[in-house]
Design a protein around this motif. Structure first.
Motif, PDB file in Angstrom:
ATOM      1  N   ASP A 158       0.856  -1.184   0.000  1.00 48.24           N
ATOM      2  CA  ASP A 158       0.000   0.000   0.000  1.00 48.24           C
ATOM      3  C   ASP A 158       0.892   1.234   0.000  1.00 48.24           C
ATOM      4  N   VAL A 159       0.844   1.996  -1.082  1.00 46.40           N
ATOM      5  CA  VAL A 159       1.617   3.237  -1.125  1.00 46.40           C
ATOM      6  C   VAL A 159       0.712   4.463  -1.275  1.00 46.40           C
ATOM      7  N   TRP A 160      -0.539   4.291  -0.852  1.00 47.88           N
ATOM      8  CA  TRP A 160      -1.374   5.480  -0.667  1.00 47.88           C
ATOM      9  C   TRP A 160      -0.773   6.293   0.493  1.00 47.88           C
ATOM     10  N   GLU A 161      -0.936   7.598   0.442  1.00 50.09           N
ATOM     11  CA  GLU A 161      -0.330   8.432   1.490  1.00 50.09           C
ATOM     12  C   GLU A 161      -0.847   8.085   2.884  1.00 50.09           C
ATOM     13  N   HIS A 162      -2.092   7.626   2.967  1.00 56.70           N
ATOM     14  CA  HIS A 162      -2.648   7.314   4.300  1.00 56.70           C
ATOM     15  C   HIS A 162      -1.896   6.168   4.977  1.00 56.70           C
ATOM     16  N   ALA A 163      -1.156   5.379   4.178  1.00 59.00           N
ATOM     17  CA  ALA A 163      -0.450   4.217   4.735  1.00 59.00           C
ATOM     18  C   ALA A 163       0.813   4.616   5.494  1.00 59.00           C
ATOM     19  N   TYR A 164       1.323   5.820   5.223  1.00 63.06           N
ATOM     20  CA  TYR A 164       2.633   6.157   5.792  1.00 63.06           C
ATOM     21  C   TYR A 164       2.801   7.602   6.247  1.00 63.06           C
ATOM     22  N   PHE A 165       1.877   8.502   5.882  1.00 66.43           N
ATOM     23  CA  PHE A 165       2.147   9.926   6.064  1.00 66.43           C
ATOM     24  C   PHE A 165       2.318  10.313   7.529  1.00 66.43           C
ATOM     25  N   MET A 166       1.633   9.623   8.426  1.00 65.48           N
ATOM     26  CA  MET A 166       1.740   9.929   9.856  1.00 65.48           C
ATOM     27  C   MET A 166       3.163   9.673  10.369  1.00 65.48           C
ATOM     28  N   ASP A 167       3.806   8.639   9.850  1.00 64.51           N
ATOM     29  CA  ASP A 167       5.149   8.267  10.304  1.00 64.51           C
ATOM     30  C   ASP A 167       6.259   8.844   9.435  1.00 64.51           C
ATOM     31  N   TYR A 168       5.996   9.043   8.178  1.00 61.49           N
ATOM     32  CA  TYR A 168       7.085   9.370   7.242  1.00 61.49           C
ATOM     33  C   TYR A 168       6.917  10.700   6.505  1.00 61.49           C
ATOM     34  N   GLY A 169       5.760  11.330   6.624  1.00 58.33           N
ATOM     35  CA  GLY A 169       5.563  12.555   5.852  1.00 58.33           C
ATOM     36  C   GLY A 169       5.760  12.270   4.374  1.00 58.33           C
ATOM     37  N   THR A 170       6.608  13.063   3.753  1.00 58.08           N
ATOM     38  CA  THR A 170       6.832  12.893   2.315  1.00 58.08           C
ATOM     39  C   THR A 170       7.946  11.891   1.993  1.00 58.08           C
ATOM     40  N   LYS A 171       8.486  11.242   2.997  1.00 60.98           N
ATOM     41  CA  LYS A 171       9.605  10.309   2.760  1.00 60.98           C
ATOM     42  C   LYS A 171       9.093   8.913   2.408  1.00 60.98           C
ATOM     43  N   LYS A 172       8.406   8.846   1.295  1.00 62.62           N
ATOM     44  CA  LYS A 172       7.823   7.570   0.873  1.00 62.62           C
ATOM     45  C   LYS A 172       8.862   6.470   0.676  1.00 62.62           C
ATOM     46  N   PRO A 173      10.033   6.764   0.092  1.00 67.41           N
ATOM     47  CA  PRO A 173      11.023   5.690  -0.079  1.00 67.41           C
ATOM     48  C   PRO A 173      11.424   5.023   1.237  1.00 67.41           C
ATOM     49  N   ASP A 174      11.451   5.804   2.335  1.00 70.88           N
ATOM     50  CA  ASP A 174      11.802   5.209   3.632  1.00 70.88           C
ATOM     51  C   ASP A 174      10.699   4.261   4.103  1.00 70.88           C
ATOM     52  N   TYR A 175       9.463   4.639   3.862  1.00 71.25           N
ATOM     53  CA  TYR A 175       8.339   3.756   4.199  1.00 71.25           C
ATOM     54  C   TYR A 175       8.414   2.473   3.373  1.00 71.25           C
ATOM     55  N   VAL A 176       8.695   2.605   2.096  1.00 71.17           N
ATOM     56  CA  VAL A 176       8.781   1.417   1.227  1.00 71.17           C
ATOM     57  C   VAL A 176       9.889   0.480   1.733  1.00 71.17           C
ATOM     58  N   SER A 177      11.004   1.056   2.180  1.00 70.74           N
ATOM     59  CA  SER A 177      12.083   0.226   2.740  1.00 70.74           C
ATOM     60  C   SER A 177      11.603  -0.538   3.959  1.00 70.74           C
ATOM     61  N   SER A 178      10.850   0.131   4.832  1.00 72.59           N
ATOM     62  CA  SER A 178      10.329  -0.542   6.035  1.00 72.59           C
ATOM     63  C   SER A 178       9.396  -1.681   5.657  1.00 72.59           C
ATOM     64  N   VAL A 179       8.532  -1.436   4.690  1.00 70.54           N
ATOM     65  CA  VAL A 179       7.587  -2.485   4.284  1.00 70.54           C
ATOM     66  C   VAL A 179       8.337  -3.678   3.693  1.00 70.54           C
ATOM     67  N   ILE A 180       9.311  -3.407   2.848  1.00 68.19           N
ATOM     68  CA  ILE A 180      10.069  -4.519   2.235  1.00 68.19           C
ATOM     69  C   ILE A 180      10.743  -5.351   3.322  1.00 68.19           C
ATOM     70  N   GLN A 181      11.264  -4.670   4.349  1.00 71.26           N
ATOM     71  CA  GLN A 181      11.893  -5.387   5.466  1.00 71.26           C
ATOM     72  C   GLN A 181      10.889  -6.200   6.273  1.00 71.26           C
ATOM     73  N   SER A 182       9.630  -5.795   6.216  1.00 73.66           N
ATOM     74  CA  SER A 182       8.605  -6.435   7.054  1.00 73.66           C
ATOM     75  C   SER A 182       7.727  -7.417   6.290  1.00 73.66           C
ATOM     76  N   LEU A 183       8.011  -7.636   5.009  1.00 68.57           N
ATOM     77  CA  LEU A 183       7.162  -8.561   4.247  1.00 68.57           C
ATOM     78  C   LEU A 183       7.287  -9.973   4.802  1.00 68.57           C
ATOM     79  N   ASN A 184       6.177 -10.653   4.832  1.00 68.31           N
ATOM     80  CA  ASN A 184       6.138 -12.029   5.344  1.00 68.31           C
ATOM     81  C   ASN A 184       6.276 -12.979   4.151  1.00 68.31           C
ATOM     82  N   TRP A 185       7.492 -13.428   3.932  1.00 62.14           N
ATOM     83  CA  TRP A 185       7.762 -14.230   2.729  1.00 62.14           C
ATOM     84  C   TRP A 185       7.147 -15.609   2.816  1.00 62.14           C
ATOM     85  N   GLU A 186       6.849 -16.067   4.024  1.00 61.44           N
ATOM     86  CA  GLU A 186       6.159 -17.363   4.146  1.00 61.44           C
ATOM     87  C   GLU A 186       4.735 -17.247   3.606  1.00 61.44           C
TER      88      GLU A 186
END
Ligand SMILES: [Fe+2]
Length: 201
Positions: A158-186
């Motif tokens: 989810d890369v809608w602004e509502h998914a990350y703006f509270m924590d990251y503001g306009t730093k969407k790439p940092d949010y994407v990095s966090s999500v990639i680190q948190s993906l459940n590969w199982e």
């Protein structure tokens, strides 16, 4: 029967980089889609279908909004379901399909990041039944524009602004990095195992 939203409270505190406030706000938004999907389906069961109209008609408008609530509900479930995987790593069918499609894992992640930077909505890694290809897809504008037909969603981000703006503001790439680190590969591997990808040589 009305659909109940799934409970994702177990994710709170488990996703590095996403605060409790951010996640709770997102859960509330997801619950709103479930509520609207229930409302649309209930009204479609009783609405007059005798005078459909492209400009405006109650039935016509409900049908036009149905995919928004449906995809808004189930894309969020695909997203929350594939979070919380700290410590898991990609392997098996999914990893093999990614290597075949993108050439390397790093190339896949680079494509995913570029897609996220391009999207105002969803980035989905999808398997296409029609062409047997895995690709990253952008779904924008109300959850249904850009979704390829005849595909299986393997990864949802989810890369809608509502998914990350509270924590990251306009730093969407940092949010994407966090999500990639948190993906459940199982979880993601479990989806891939039920696609024709599992039957490929
Ligand atoms: Fe969302």
């Amino acid at each position: 029967m009305a659909r109940e939203p799934k409970n994702y409270d177990h994710l709170i505190g488990k996703i590095k980089g996403l605060s409790e406030n951010q996640l709770k706000a997102h859960f509330t938004l997801y619950q709103g889609y479930v509520k609207k999907l229930n409302e649309i389906e209930q009204k479609l069961g009783t609405v007059d279908k005798s005078a459909p109209n492209y400009s405006y008609n109650d039935f016509s408008e409900l049908k036009r909004r149905e995919p928004v609530a449906y995809n808004g509900t189930f894309l969020h479930e695909l997203y929350f379901d594939n979070l919380g995987g700290e410590g898991t790593s990609p392997s098996g069918v999914f990893k093999g399909a990614i290597d075949a499609a993108f050439g390397s894992w790093d190339a896949y992640i680079a494509d995913l990041r570029a897609a996220a930077g391009s999207a105002h909505g969803w980035v989905l890694t999808c398997y296409g039944y029609s062409d047997n290809k895995v690709r990253n897809v952008l779904v924008q504008s109300e959850h249904h524009v850009g979704l390829f037909v005849d595909t299986q969603v393997l990864v949802a981000v989810d890369v809608w602004e509502h998914a990350y703006f509270m924590d990251y503001g306009t730093k969407k790439p940092d949010y994407v990095s966090s999500v990639i680190q948190s993906l459940n590969w199982e979880t993601i591997e479990g989806r891939a195992k039920y696609s024709p990808l599992a039957k490929k040589d």
